[in-house]
Design a protein around this motif. Structure first.
Motif, PDB file in Angstrom:
ATOM      1  N   GLN A  47      -1.373   5.172  -0.961  1.00  0.00           N
ATOM      2  CA  GLN A  47      -1.967   3.921  -1.410  1.00  0.00           C
ATOM      3  C   GLN A  47      -2.902   4.171  -2.585  1.00  0.00           C
ATOM      4  O   GLN A  47      -3.394   5.266  -2.787  1.00  0.00           O
ATOM      5  N   GLU A  48      -3.048   3.137  -3.394  1.00  0.00           N
ATOM      6  CA  GLU A  48      -3.892   3.170  -4.588  1.00  0.00           C
ATOM      7  C   GLU A  48      -3.513   4.346  -5.518  1.00  0.00           C
ATOM      8  O   GLU A  48      -4.366   5.026  -6.060  1.00  0.00           O
ATOM      9  N   PRO A 107       0.806  -1.231   0.000  1.00  0.00           N
ATOM     10  CA  PRO A 107       0.000   0.000   0.000  1.00  0.00           C
ATOM     11  C   PRO A 107       0.842   1.286   0.000  1.00  0.00           C
ATOM     12  O   PRO A 107       0.439   2.287  -0.609  1.00  0.00           O
ATOM     13  N   ASN A 108       1.954   1.298   0.689  1.00  0.00           N
ATOM     14  CA  ASN A 108       2.752   2.528   0.814  1.00  0.00           C
ATOM     15  C   ASN A 108       4.186   2.390   0.291  1.00  0.00           C
ATOM     16  O   ASN A 108       5.024   3.264   0.526  1.00  0.00           O
ATOM     17  N   THR A 164       0.388   1.416  -6.284  1.00  0.00           N
ATOM     18  CA  THR A 164       0.333   0.876  -4.925  1.00  0.00           C
ATOM     19  C   THR A 164      -1.059   0.290  -4.661  1.00  0.00           C
ATOM     20  O   THR A 164      -2.040   0.677  -5.302  1.00  0.00           O
ATOM     21  N   THR A 165      -1.121  -0.599  -3.725  1.00  0.00           N
ATOM     22  CA  THR A 165      -2.378  -1.292  -3.417  1.00  0.00           C
ATOM     23  C   THR A 165      -3.144  -0.547  -2.315  1.00  0.00           C
ATOM     24  O   THR A 165      -2.663   0.424  -1.743  1.00  0.00           O
ATOM     25  N   LYS A 166      -4.354  -1.055  -2.030  1.00  0.00           N
ATOM     26  CA  LYS A 166      -5.201  -0.483  -0.982  1.00  0.00           C
ATOM     27  C   LYS A 166      -4.878  -1.135   0.341  1.00  0.00           C
ATOM     28  O   LYS A 166      -4.634  -2.345   0.417  1.00  0.00           O
ATOM     29  N   GLN A 167      -4.849  -0.296   1.367  1.00  0.00           N
ATOM     30  CA  GLN A 167      -4.620  -0.831   2.711  1.00  0.00           C
ATOM     31  C   GLN A 167      -5.857  -1.615   3.138  1.00  0.00           C
ATOM     32  O   GLN A 167      -6.954  -1.071   3.216  1.00  0.00           O
TER      33      GLN A 167
END
Length: 258
Positions: free
Chosen positions: A216-217, A162-163, A244-247
């Motif tokens: 994120q995202e 995410p980060n 980046t992905t979602k937390q």
């Protein structure tokens, strides 16, 4: 007794004639040396100075090939010098005491020659001359450049969080490599700017790099730049886009109650 004197007289005449012949041959040989002949054909001496043509052959990273075509030559010599060096004269090429004393070449046939052990990506001048009993040819020159190995620069995504994210840089035939991270909407910089302001990594091995403190995202672009082994030319890699992905919320069971 009279016959003996006659024999001795003839013998003396014979030795005297032989001595004169030897002296004449020595004079001719000295004349040939004086006229810079390495091989002297006393019966077929040219009546004009020689000529010499030179043509380019193949260039590699550390060698240059060229073809020499002499005419009416008794001797040919050549040398390869850096393009910014002073060019040797024909006399230099045939002078054993000169630092530019040349390498001998075939004086009668068209032949290809290769000089190795050169620096990559460097400009050189091939210099050659011929001579005979009349004198020297015009100095023949040829400009050639050794090659630079082709660079390659590959970026690949390894792991995304995410980060943060992890990516790899794989350079080939590079002397310097650096990278930078941009937001998705930013324009790609010049290779020189990345090399000057980016984060430098190993130019001789694959490097894995971590980029942290990201939103994120969100999409980001990574670009890398490399300098070739001669230190002359720079290249910019294709941009690597990473999102980046979602937390994710904590899974049930991750909470502990007292």
């Amino acid at each position: 007794m009279k016959r003996l004197f006659t024999v001795l007289a003839l013998a003396g005449l014979f030795f005297s004639s032989c001595k004169e012949i030897v002296e004449v041959e020595k004079i001719v040989e000295k004349e040939c040396d004086k006229q810079h002949y390495e091989e002297c054909d006393k019966e077929h001496l040219p009546e004009v100075a020689p000529t010499l043509a030179i043509a380019a052959g193949e260039a590699t990273v550390e060698s240059l090939s060229f073809v020499l075509t002499p005419e009416l030559a008794a001797a040919v010599r050549y040398s390869v010098v850096k393009a910014d060096a002073a060019l040797p004269t024909a006399e230099d090429l045939f002078n054993q005491k000169s630092e530019n004393y040349g390498t001998p070449a075939d004086a009668t046939l068209e032949e290809e020659y290769t000089v190795g052990g050169l620096q990559l990506g460097t400009d050189y001048t091939v210099v050659a001359a011929a001579r005979n009993n009349i004198g020297y040819s015009e100095v023949a020159t040829l400009s050639m450049t050794t090659l630079i190995p082709e660079m390659k620069l590959t970026l690949a995504e390894v792991k995304v969080n995410p980060n943060s994210f992890l990516f790899s840089i794989s350079p080939v035939n590079a002397s310097k490599v650096a990278y930078g991270v941009l937001s998705e909407g930013e324009s790609l910089p010049e290779a020189s700017a990345v090399l000057e302001n980016g984060i430098e990594v190993d130019a001789d091995a694959v490097s894995e790099c971590v980029v942290m403190d990201l939103e994120q995202e969100t999409s980001y672009k990574v670009v890398a730049a490399a300098l070739d082994l001669a230190g002359k030319n720079a290249m910019l890699s294709e941009a690597l886009t990473v999102s980046t992905t979602k937390q994710l919320p904590p899974a049930v069971g991750d909470y502990y109650y007292s």
